[in-house]
Design a protein around this motif. Structure first.
Motif, PDB file in Angstrom:
ATOM      1  N   TYR A   1       0.821  -1.210   0.000  1.00 64.70           N
ATOM      2  CA  TYR A   1       0.000   0.000   0.000  1.00 64.70           C
ATOM      3  C   TYR A   1       0.859   1.266   0.000  1.00 64.70           C
ATOM      4  O   TYR A   1       0.527   2.247  -0.669  1.00 64.70           O
TER       5      TYR A   1
ATOM      6  N   LYS B   1       2.134   1.852  -3.473  1.00 64.28           N
ATOM      7  CA  LYS B   1       1.085   2.134  -4.460  1.00 64.28           C
ATOM      8  C   LYS B   1       0.376   3.468  -4.236  1.00 64.28           C
ATOM      9  O   LYS B   1       0.003   4.139  -5.190  1.00 64.28           O
ATOM     10  N   HIS B   2       0.192   3.849  -2.981  1.00 65.68           N
ATOM     11  CA  HIS B   2      -0.600   5.048  -2.661  1.00 65.68           C
ATOM     12  C   HIS B   2       0.279   6.103  -2.005  1.00 65.68           C
ATOM     13  O   HIS B   2       0.736   5.916  -0.878  1.00 65.68           O
ATOM     14  N   LYS B   3       0.468   7.220  -2.675  1.00 68.12           N
ATOM     15  CA  LYS B   3       1.383   8.251  -2.171  1.00 68.12           C
ATOM     16  C   LYS B   3       0.901   8.887  -0.864  1.00 68.12           C
ATOM     17  O   LYS B   3       1.702   9.394  -0.093  1.00 68.12           O
ATOM     18  N   ASP B   4      -0.399   8.857  -0.603  1.00 64.82           N
ATOM     19  CA  ASP B   4      -0.926   9.454   0.628  1.00 64.82           C
ATOM     20  C   ASP B   4      -0.893   8.496   1.816  1.00 64.82           C
ATOM     21  O   ASP B   4      -1.192   8.890   2.939  1.00 64.82           O
TER      22      ASP B   4
ATOM     23  N   ILE C   1      -9.934   2.072   0.609  1.00 63.71           N
ATOM     24  CA  ILE C   1      -8.947   2.639  -0.313  1.00 63.71           C
ATOM     25  C   ILE C   1      -8.512   1.620  -1.352  1.00 63.71           C
ATOM     26  O   ILE C   1      -8.448   1.919  -2.533  1.00 63.71           O
ATOM     27  N   ASP C   2      -8.225   0.393  -0.909  1.00 62.26           N
ATOM     28  CA  ASP C   2      -7.675  -0.613  -1.819  1.00 62.26           C
ATOM     29  C   ASP C   2      -7.750  -1.990  -1.173  1.00 62.26           C
ATOM     30  O   ASP C   2      -7.977  -2.102   0.044  1.00 62.26           O
TER      31      ASP C   2
END
Length: 180
Positions: free
Chosen positions: A83, A86-89, A175-176
């Motif tokens: 995660y 993959k997710h910048k935040d 989110i994912d």
């Protein structure tokens, strides 16, 4: 001068000089494989150990034994890295210098026949080859309270779901998901 091609055996190409398709290019050649090892140190906070040994005002806390919590932490690490890449935040590591309030993750182990195990942990970057994980607290509860903007991952079998909690709407936003 043309180089000699090797024969294909049972559908497999044995030519290490061949340019083949990878994730980035239709014509690429692998030149090296590198393994980077990270040491993960697991620590327990006194608050957690007191809950394991003596419970709280409601009595002994069931289902938060160190072996169960340790297994959840070990199984969740690859999901957290996935995660974060993959997710910048999504950030789960705390970096020096220390902040007034460190980032805390909630790891949830879902069970089909009993209450969810919720573990609050802090991950700290120590060096490029070392991450320190501290168990802050744990409890089994189906509706565990999160802070606004806090991330949680729920793991069931080998699949995880990344959530973000929003207090103003009192919702967990998915989110994912990752299976791996």
């Amino acid at each position: 001068m043309k180089r000699k091609r090797l024969r294909i055996e049972k559908g497999k190409i044995n030519d290490i000089e061949a340019y083949i398709e990878n994730s980035c290019s239709k014509f690429a050649k692998q030149i090296v494989t590198h393994t980077h090892k990270t040491v993960v140190e697991l620590w327990v906070d006194k608050h957690y150990m007191l809950r394991v040994q003596f419970g709280d005002d409601n009595g002994q806390r069931e289902g938060i034994a160190l072996a169960l919590v340790q297994e959840l932490i070990e199984n969740s690490f690859k999901h957290l890295v996935y995660y974060a890449l993959k997710h910048k935040d999504f950030v789960f590591l705390n970096y020096p210098p220390p902040k007034s309030r460190n980032l805390r993750m909630v790891l949830m182990q879902k069970y089909p026949d009993k209450a969810t195990l919720n573990v609050v942990v802090e991950y700290h970057f120590i060096s490029l080859v070392c991450v320190e994980v501290t168990i802050k607290t744990a409890m089994t509860h189906s509706h565990f309270g999160l802070s606004d903007g806090q991330f949680a991952i729920a793991i069931q079998n080998n699949t995880s779901t990344l959530f973000l909690y929003r207090k103003n709407t009192n919702t967990l936003i998915t989110i994912d998901q990752y299976s791996g």
